[in-house]
Design a protein around this motif. Structure first.
Motif, mmCIF file in Angstrom:
data_model
loop_
_atom_site.group_PDB
_atom_site.id
_atom_site.type_symbol
_atom_site.label_atom_id
_atom_site.label_comp_id
_atom_site.label_asym_id
_atom_site.label_seq_id
_atom_site.Cartn_x
_atom_site.Cartn_y
_atom_site.Cartn_z
ATOM 1 N N ASP A 249 13.001 -4.967 75.504
ATOM 2 C CA ASP A 249 13.769 -6.501 74.931
ATOM 3 C C ASP A 249 15.173 -6.260 74.838
ATOM 4 O OD1 ASP A 249 10.918 -7.414 75.152
ATOM 5 O OD2 ASP A 249 11.358 -7.515 72.624
ATOM 6 N N GLN A 250 15.675 -4.868 74.674
ATOM 7 C CA GLN A 250 17.112 -4.659 74.033
ATOM 8 C C GLN A 250 17.586 -5.298 75.143
ATOM 9 O OE1 GLN A 250 17.052 -1.354 71.847
ATOM 10 N NE2 GLN A 250 17.269 -2.606 69.990
ATOM 11 N N ASP B 227 10.527 -2.626 72.218
ATOM 12 C CA ASP B 227 11.666 -2.978 71.871
ATOM 13 C C ASP B 227 13.183 -2.419 72.362
ATOM 14 O OD1 ASP B 227 10.052 -4.139 69.543
ATOM 15 O OD2 ASP B 227 10.758 -2.631 68.238
ATOM 16 N N THR C 1 4.995 -0.656 70.887
ATOM 17 C CA THR C 1 6.539 -1.369 69.554
ATOM 18 C C THR C 1 7.917 -0.540 70.430
ATOM 19 O OG1 THR C 1 5.060 -1.757 68.592
ATOM 20 C CG2 THR C 1 7.525 -2.175 67.327
#
Length: 136
Positions: free
Chosen positions: A29-30, A26, A22
């Motif tokens: 994705d950022q 994440d 995760t």
């Protein structure tokens, strides 16, 4: 002593796997959002922001105290690759003119693209290794 050997070679913690997966996802994705939300072809600020995101991701990946003999090396490699990506992106930011109205020279542009590629080339393999250790 037998208990210690058995506990270290048991199944990996699903909570540790979930956390690492995760956190890595994440962070990526950022990073992608920086480029999706920007209309600048080259931006020193964007490169520095990406460097910061990779560095923060590296720190977050380092946080859990993982001791499993198969998962710990994968965690260490992820931490190293995310920090390496951060360092490379800081280097790329130095090649971009501070004035957003100026574009980098063609030579600098090639270097920036090479650094961007170099910063992320090993991450998919490390994520695949994590998925394999975690059984996904």
């Amino acid at each position: 002593m037998l208990w210690l050997l058995t506990s270290c070679s048991g199944p990996v913690s699903q909570a540790d796997c979930d956390y690492l997966q995760t956190t890595a996802r994440d962070t990526l994705d950022q990073v992608m959002a920086v480029y999706i939300d920007s209309d600048a072809a080259y931006s020193a600020d964007n490169e520095r922001l990406v460097a910061i995101l990779y560095s923060e991701g590296s720190q977050a990946l380092y946080e859990p105290d993982i001791t499993h003999p198969k998962l710990k090396p994968v965690q260490d490699e992820l931490v190293e690759e995310f920090q390496r990506a951060s360092d490379i992106r800081y280097a790329a930011s130095e090649l971009i003119p501070a004035d957003p109205s100026l574009l980098p020279t063609p030579e600098a542009e090639q270097q920036i693209m090479a650094l961007q590629t170099q910063s992320e080339i090993a991450i998919p393999g490390k994520l695949q290794a994590l998925a394999e250790v975690c059984g996904r």
